[in-house]
Scaffold this motif. Structure first.
Motif, PDB file in Angstrom:
ATOM      1  N   ASP A  58       0.855  -1.172   0.000  1.00 27.33           N
ATOM      2  CA  ASP A  58       0.000   0.000   0.000  1.00 27.33           C
ATOM      3  C   ASP A  58       0.895   1.228   0.000  1.00 27.33           C
ATOM      4  OD1 ASP A  58      -2.568  -1.295   0.069  1.00 27.33           O
ATOM      5  OD2 ASP A  58      -2.073  -1.900   2.104  1.00 27.33           O
ATOM      6  N   VAL A 116     -21.831   5.921  -3.217  1.00 26.60           N
ATOM      7  CA  VAL A 116     -21.055   5.673  -4.444  1.00 26.60           C
ATOM      8  C   VAL A 116     -21.815   4.715  -5.355  1.00 26.60           C
ATOM      9  CG1 VAL A 116     -18.982   4.512  -5.317  1.00 26.60           C
ATOM     10  CG2 VAL A 116     -18.795   6.170  -3.450  1.00 26.60           C
ATOM     11  N   HIS A 118     -23.375   5.308  -9.217  1.00 27.86           N
ATOM     12  CA  HIS A 118     -23.041   4.371 -10.297  1.00 27.86           C
ATOM     13  C   HIS A 118     -24.317   3.860 -10.973  1.00 27.86           C
ATOM     14  CE1 HIS A 118     -20.742   1.277 -12.417  1.00 27.86           C
ATOM     15  NE2 HIS A 118     -21.582   0.368 -11.968  1.00 27.86           N
ATOM     16  N   VAL A 161     -18.253   7.141 -11.928  1.00 29.31           N
ATOM     17  CA  VAL A 161     -17.569   7.642 -10.728  1.00 29.31           C
ATOM     18  C   VAL A 161     -16.104   7.209 -10.721  1.00 29.31           C
ATOM     19  CG1 VAL A 161     -17.637   7.802  -8.224  1.00 29.31           C
ATOM     20  CG2 VAL A 161     -19.751   7.395  -9.494  1.00 29.31           C
ATOM     21  N   SER A 162     -15.193   8.181 -10.633  1.00 27.71           N
ATOM     22  CA  SER A 162     -13.762   7.875 -10.603  1.00 27.71           C
ATOM     23  C   SER A 162     -13.174   7.957  -9.195  1.00 27.71           C
ATOM     24  CB  SER A 162     -13.000   8.860 -11.506  1.00 27.71           C
ATOM     25  OG  SER A 162     -13.408   8.726 -12.843  1.00 27.71           O
ATOM     26  N   TRP A 163     -13.652   8.877  -8.405  1.00 23.66           N
ATOM     27  CA  TRP A 163     -13.137   9.011  -7.037  1.00 23.66           C
ATOM     28  C   TRP A 163     -14.199   9.654  -6.150  1.00 23.66           C
ATOM     29  CZ3 TRP A 163     -12.353  12.997 -10.429  1.00 23.66           C
ATOM     30  CH2 TRP A 163     -12.533  14.296  -9.950  1.00 23.66           C
ATOM     31  N   PHE A 164     -13.963   9.644  -4.843  1.00 23.34           N
ATOM     32  CA  PHE A 164     -14.863  10.319  -3.914  1.00 23.34           C
ATOM     33  C   PHE A 164     -14.037  11.009  -2.832  1.00 23.34           C
ATOM     34  CE2 PHE A 164     -14.848   7.835   0.054  1.00 23.34           C
ATOM     35  CZ  PHE A 164     -14.098   6.745  -0.360  1.00 23.34           C
ATOM     36  N   GLU A 165     -14.624  12.015  -2.215  1.00 26.59           N
ATOM     37  CA  GLU A 165     -13.996  12.750  -1.116  1.00 26.59           C
ATOM     38  C   GLU A 165     -15.020  12.841   0.024  1.00 26.59           C
ATOM     39  OE1 GLU A 165     -13.087  16.611  -2.788  1.00 26.59           O
ATOM     40  OE2 GLU A 165     -12.461  15.687  -4.673  1.00 26.59           O
ATOM     41  N   VAL A 166     -14.573  12.568   1.243  1.00 29.75           N
ATOM     42  CA  VAL A 166     -15.468  12.665   2.404  1.00 29.75           C
ATOM     43  C   VAL A 166     -15.534  14.126   2.848  1.00 29.75           C
ATOM     44  CG1 VAL A 166     -15.851  11.990   4.796  1.00 29.75           C
ATOM     45  CG2 VAL A 166     -14.960  10.327   3.151  1.00 29.75           C
ATOM     46  N   SER A 190      -4.993   2.108   1.210  1.00 35.84           N
ATOM     47  CA  SER A 190      -5.335   0.736   1.592  1.00 35.84           C
ATOM     48  C   SER A 190      -6.547   0.316   0.777  1.00 35.84           C
ATOM     49  CB  SER A 190      -5.681   0.680   3.086  1.00 35.84           C
ATOM     50  OG  SER A 190      -6.398  -0.497   3.390  1.00 35.84           O
ATOM     51  N   ASN A 191      -6.660  -0.953   0.469  1.00 35.56           N
ATOM     52  CA  ASN A 191      -7.888  -1.405  -0.196  1.00 35.56           C
ATOM     53  C   ASN A 191      -8.881  -1.969   0.829  1.00 35.56           C
ATOM     54  OD1 ASN A 191      -6.565  -3.674   0.409  1.00 35.56           O
ATOM     55  ND2 ASN A 191      -6.419  -4.485  -1.684  1.00 35.56           N
ATOM     56  N   ARG A 215     -10.366  10.335   1.238  1.00 39.75           N
ATOM     57  CA  ARG A 215     -10.888  10.204  -0.118  1.00 39.75           C
ATOM     58  C   ARG A 215     -10.629   8.794  -0.618  1.00 39.75           C
ATOM     59  NH1 ARG A 215      -8.847  15.104  -3.215  1.00 39.75           N
ATOM     60  NH2 ARG A 215      -9.176  13.763  -4.997  1.00 39.75           N
ATOM     61  N   GLY A 216     -10.953   8.528  -1.860  1.00 44.43           N
ATOM     62  CA  GLY A 216     -10.704   7.177  -2.340  1.00 44.43           C
ATOM     63  C   GLY A 216     -10.952   7.055  -3.824  1.00 44.43           C
ATOM     64  N   ALA A 217     -10.444   5.990  -4.390  1.00 38.76           N
ATOM     65  CA  ALA A 217     -10.650   5.691  -5.806  1.00 38.76           C
ATOM     66  C   ALA A 217     -11.836   4.745  -5.932  1.00 38.76           C
ATOM     67  CB  ALA A 217      -9.402   5.053  -6.392  1.00 38.76           C
ATOM     68  N   VAL A 218     -12.577   4.902  -7.030  1.00 37.31           N
ATOM     69  CA  VAL A 218     -13.768   4.092  -7.271  1.00 37.31           C
ATOM     70  C   VAL A 218     -13.619   3.361  -8.602  1.00 37.31           C
ATOM     71  CG1 VAL A 218     -16.259   4.178  -7.704  1.00 37.31           C
ATOM     72  CG2 VAL A 218     -15.241   5.659  -5.961  1.00 37.31           C
ATOM     73  N   ASP A 270     -16.021   0.629 -11.052  1.00 36.22           N
ATOM     74  CA  ASP A 270     -17.285  -0.104 -11.242  1.00 36.22           C
ATOM     75  C   ASP A 270     -18.263   0.101 -10.075  1.00 36.22           C
ATOM     76  OD1 ASP A 270     -16.405  -1.121 -13.644  1.00 36.22           O
ATOM     77  OD2 ASP A 270     -15.525  -2.905 -12.716  1.00 36.22           O
ATOM     78  N   GLY A 271     -18.335   1.329  -9.590  1.00 32.06           N
ATOM     79  CA  GLY A 271     -19.297   1.657  -8.536  1.00 32.06           C
ATOM     80  C   GLY A 271     -18.934   1.145  -7.163  1.00 32.06           C
ATOM     81  N   ILE A 326     -15.819   1.116  -3.956  1.00 36.08           N
ATOM     82  CA  ILE A 326     -14.610   1.765  -3.442  1.00 36.08           C
ATOM     83  C   ILE A 326     -13.435   0.823  -3.642  1.00 36.08           C
ATOM     84  CG2 ILE A 326     -13.489   2.705  -1.387  1.00 36.08           C
ATOM     85  CD1 ILE A 326     -16.268   3.436  -0.324  1.00 36.08           C
ATOM     86  N   PHE A 329      -8.834   3.190  -0.405  1.00 34.68           N
ATOM     87  CA  PHE A 329      -9.038   4.238   0.590  1.00 34.68           C
ATOM     88  C   PHE A 329      -7.748   5.043   0.686  1.00 34.68           C
ATOM     89  CE2 PHE A 329     -11.986   0.879   1.655  1.00 34.68           C
ATOM     90  CZ  PHE A 329     -13.133   1.542   2.005  1.00 34.68           C
TER      91      PHE A 329
END
Lengths: 68, 68, 68, 68, 68, 68, 68, 68, 68, 68, 68, 68
Positions: J3, K27, K31, K37-42, L15-16, L46-49, L51-52, L54, L57
């Motif tokens: 990671d 998320v 979708h 959706v490529s990324w998200f932010e809290v 981390s996944n 934040r995180g990468a997404v 196929d809908g 997460i 992280f």
């Protein structure tokens, strides 16, 4: 009849003694310029450094002045 | 030839009626002082309290004034 | 003996060319008005759009001016 | 001799009339609870909506109370 | 089984009467467009000024809408 | 078994000497009121001005108190 | 009769030329999608780096669009 | 040819005397570690409390250091 | 007739398991103290570290409590 | 298995040409110092002024660097 | 040739299990609605409380979606 | 005699599995690099997404490390 209005003016005071002295300098200057200063708010504190020692204290304040 | 420049001036208006009245007072005073006020932004809303009642509305606004 | 005091003045510069040009316009105007501008800080960048194109760049800056 | 100390208490007032009324409600309740409220600051304004109409005004304020 | 999801949409309402009216206009429009508005939050209050008087109230709000 | 919980209480201390003294006053008052103060955080520094001189230092702090 | 309502939409524009170009791309795309864009505000400027050189400019903007 | 680059390093200085002393300690330590400190900015002021008295002043500062 | 008022109380919960557990601890303690907790908001997440491992999770939350 | 961890380093780049050039200078210097820079974020834009003209562009950026 | 544009959409996800689950729900819903959706932010973490226990986790996130 | 100084270092852990795991990874890496980590603060989640779902992280934290 008379709803007072104040103007907020942002100043940066400097001093080689302390942040308080820097703030007092800025307040005094606003007073000298004819502003009726009622209060102040500290916005930012920073300073210059020379040879690993604090050489100048710089404080950004906002002064609240009664508008005549 | 003419790229307009505006100055933003921060004022605190007061009123014993409402925040809107306090803002209107500050805008009017800026106008009286000769500023060409084009818009305003509300920055802060506060007030004085006496005997559990709102006694004075105080609103900090920024007015945008065209610089001649 | 002499602890310098600066005033921070907030301006909005406009330009149909770029944000840099808008900032330069605001700085130049403050200079023309007799202020001794030492530095500037960018606060906000926005602009007007017409027909899907940026029509005017608007930049809010704060200029730091030495108070005599 | 006596340097006053204030406590800041955060409240959410509600009203189905207006934000002002919601703030007045919160101030009045703090007063009822025995706090010596001197001033208030508006922190947040929100509300509930039903059928496309504002159903409840909710205002978060901070009240400044003199500590005995 | 069903964890509700809401979408937050940011709108600017305008009115020549008051900020509350401007907010109500924006909420009503979101409702007309078919959004299920549950709540709103005030983000920004500003306005246009003409001849030293507030000419238009502009309020930026975020509405929370249930996603079907 | 024992995961400590703290309450954060926001206070405004005042002093005619310095910001430090104003903070110390607020901390001492919280202690007198029976709170187990473990730490404090400075939130805001402002003050009253009279005749161009700082008349009162006002500091808003948050104190962290162990909940029994 | 009709108090205009605007929607604010947040977009990220990208460009390998400049931040201005990235903003112009985002504005143009919103226009292509049928939005009546009246203004934009810059929220964030960042970029990708490769071999110590800026490889892509990424600008987050909010566009203000008139709601029909 | 030579456009200076600075690195900003964030430090927490501590002192049982004052915030100024805590800041001076952090600046001095950065200097001892070989950094060419040109300026500092105060980010946060907090402290530890024991028996209702301020026991330790803790100040978070950012120092600006010239990169060789 | 009855416009509900809520008080917002800020707490720091701790746990050696997780942030969620730390938040749950703070909520539970507020409940034990007799507060009618309706909701909570996460303000800050931090923690203590020992030997390169997270030793304690600390979460600052604000709980909204109905005022009777 | 792996990671990735990144370090964020804050730099101030300067240039007498433009903010972009100032940012590029800071990114390049981080690269020269052996950092594996993946992205950058603009934090602050300011500049020095001489005789009413922008004399130096100063941009504070944060670079994200892969930690080996 | 083609400089990608993303739209940022703000959603509130809910879950009675955890904040992560609430975020995953939001998320997933984006979708399902056809967004790439490529990324998200809290942005915000809050929750409902019943009988001193966390009853619902509510997380406000922003999802970044590629605009076709 | 010895007023401790800490350095704050900003890291992004990935981390996944979860945000906690991502934070733990960043803390562990700082420890491996020889830093004496005493505490951490969460700055951004934040995180990468894909196929809908997460996919990764990403958490930005600041670690506080004792300076020898």
């Amino acid at each position: 009849m008379s709803d007072t209005v104040f103007q907020k003016i942002q100043l940066v005071g400097t001093s080689n003694k302390s942040f308080s002295d820097a703030a007092a300098n800025a307040v005094a200057r606003a007073h000298q310029l004819g502003h009726q200063v009622s209060w102040f708010e500290v916005n930012e504190q920073r300073g210059a450094v020379r040879d690993g020692k604090i050489d100048q204290f710089q404080v950004t304040i906002t002064v609240g002045c009664r508008v005549q």
